[in-house]
Design an enzyme around this catalytic site. Structure first.
Site, PDB file in Angstrom:
ATOM      1  CG  HIS A  11      -0.297  -0.183   2.518  1.00 40.13           C
ATOM      2  ND1 HIS A  11       0.083  -1.422   2.980  1.00 40.13           N
ATOM      3  CD2 HIS A  11       0.069   0.695   3.477  1.00 40.13           C
ATOM      4  CE1 HIS A  11       0.644  -1.295   4.164  1.00 40.13           C
ATOM      5  NE2 HIS A  11       0.662  -0.024   4.493  1.00 40.13           N
TER       6      HIS A  11
ATOM      7  CG  HIS B 114       0.956   5.211   4.346  1.00 38.47           C
ATOM      8  ND1 HIS B 114       0.129   5.092   5.437  1.00 38.47           N
ATOM      9  CD2 HIS B 114       1.731   4.091   4.336  1.00 38.47           C
ATOM     10  CE1 HIS B 114       0.391   3.959   6.068  1.00 38.47           C
ATOM     11  NE2 HIS B 114       1.364   3.331   5.423  1.00 38.47           N
TER      12      HIS B 114
HETATM   13  P1  AMP Z   1       1.781   0.299   7.421  1.00 38.65           P
HETATM   14  O1  AMP Z   1       2.270   0.566   8.813  1.00 38.65           O
HETATM   15  O2  AMP Z   1       2.553   0.998   6.352  1.00 38.65           O
HETATM   16  O3  AMP Z   1       1.627  -1.199   7.171  1.00 38.65           O
HETATM   17  O4  AMP Z   1       0.341   0.957   7.374  1.00 38.65           O
HETATM   18  C1  AMP Z   1      -0.835   0.304   7.718  1.00 38.65           C
HETATM   19  C2  AMP Z   1      -1.885   1.389   7.821  1.00 38.65           C
HETATM   20  O5  AMP Z   1      -3.147   0.793   7.680  1.00 38.65           O
HETATM   21  C3  AMP Z   1      -1.896   2.138   9.158  1.00 38.65           C
HETATM   22  O6  AMP Z   1      -1.752   3.532   8.905  1.00 38.65           O
HETATM   23  C4  AMP Z   1      -3.268   1.796   9.741  1.00 38.65           C
HETATM   24  O7  AMP Z   1      -3.836   2.887  10.425  1.00 38.65           O
HETATM   25  C5  AMP Z   1      -4.062   1.437   8.511  1.00 38.65           C
HETATM   26  N1  AMP Z   1      -5.140   0.482   8.696  1.00 38.65           N
HETATM   27  C6  AMP Z   1      -5.065  -0.735   9.279  1.00 38.65           C
HETATM   28  N2  AMP Z   1      -6.269  -1.353   9.230  1.00 38.65           N
HETATM   29  C7  AMP Z   1      -7.116  -0.498   8.596  1.00 38.65           C
HETATM   30  C8  AMP Z   1      -8.494  -0.553   8.238  1.00 38.65           C
HETATM   31  N3  AMP Z   1      -9.245  -1.619   8.549  1.00 38.65           N
HETATM   32  N4  AMP Z   1      -9.037   0.515   7.610  1.00 38.65           N
HETATM   33  C9  AMP Z   1      -8.275   1.594   7.300  1.00 38.65           C
HETATM   34  N5  AMP Z   1      -6.968   1.695   7.603  1.00 38.65           N
HETATM   35  C10 AMP Z   1      -6.403   0.666   8.249  1.00 38.65           C
END
Ligand code: AMP
Ligand code: ZN
Length: 136
Positions: free
Chosen positions: A101, A103
């Site tokens: 993903h 950001h």
């Molecule tokens: P990373 O640390 O780069 O793996 O980012 C994961 C991101 O996903 C974090 O910013 C979380 O807040 C976000 N996240 C996790 N679960 C969900 C969800 N169900 N809906 C929206 N965002 C999520």
């Protein structure tokens, strides 16, 4: 391939509801539910790739086009002053969800976030040694 046990596969493919701000055949862009700033969004491919090492080049290129499009939307609609693209690979780098993903983090003056790094001050020899390791 989708992974039934992967939350981002399920969100990207609409099996779990999300706050979707953009969708096309290959991607869904959702609002992060633990946002760094107002409008923090995540670009999710609909296929499962664990990180940058697995995503095909064409999909990575498409993801950057989506990033450009949705970033412009966020900045305009939310009156942001700037925007960071962040893409974490591996736990050490802060990746918590093992589905590629990107950001999109709109930035606002005095938003109190610290998304940049602390610069270090290597010697010329240290920089040359890095160059040698990479190119050698
Ligand atoms: P990373 O640390 O780069 O793996 O980012 C994961 C991101 O996903 C974090 O910013 C979380 O807040 C976000 N996240 C996790 N679960 C969900 C969800 N169900 N809906 C929206 N965002 C999520
Ligand atoms: Zn997945």
């Amino acid at each position: 391939m989708k992974d039934e046990n992967c939350i981002f596969c399920r969100i990207a493919n609409g099996d779990i509801p999300s706050r979707t701000i953009y969708e096309d055949d290959h991607f869904r862009v959702i609002l992060d539910n633990g946002p760094a700033t107002r409008g923090h969004a995540l670009i999710l491919p609909k296929e499962h790739y664990k990180d940058l090492s697995e995503i095909p080049e064409e999909t990575a290129a498409e993801a950057m086009i989506v990033a450009k499009k949705v970033s412009a939307l966020l900045v305009k609609k939310l009156h942001a002053d700037g925007l960071n693209l962040v893409q974490n690979n591996g736990e050490t780098a802060g990746q918590t969800v093992k589905h590629f993903h990107i950001h999109l983090i709109p930035r606002y003056e005095n938003d109190g976030q610290h998304i940049l790094w602390n610069p270090t001050h290597p010697t010329d020899e240290e920089l040359d040694s890095v160059l040698k390791d990479i190119k050698g």
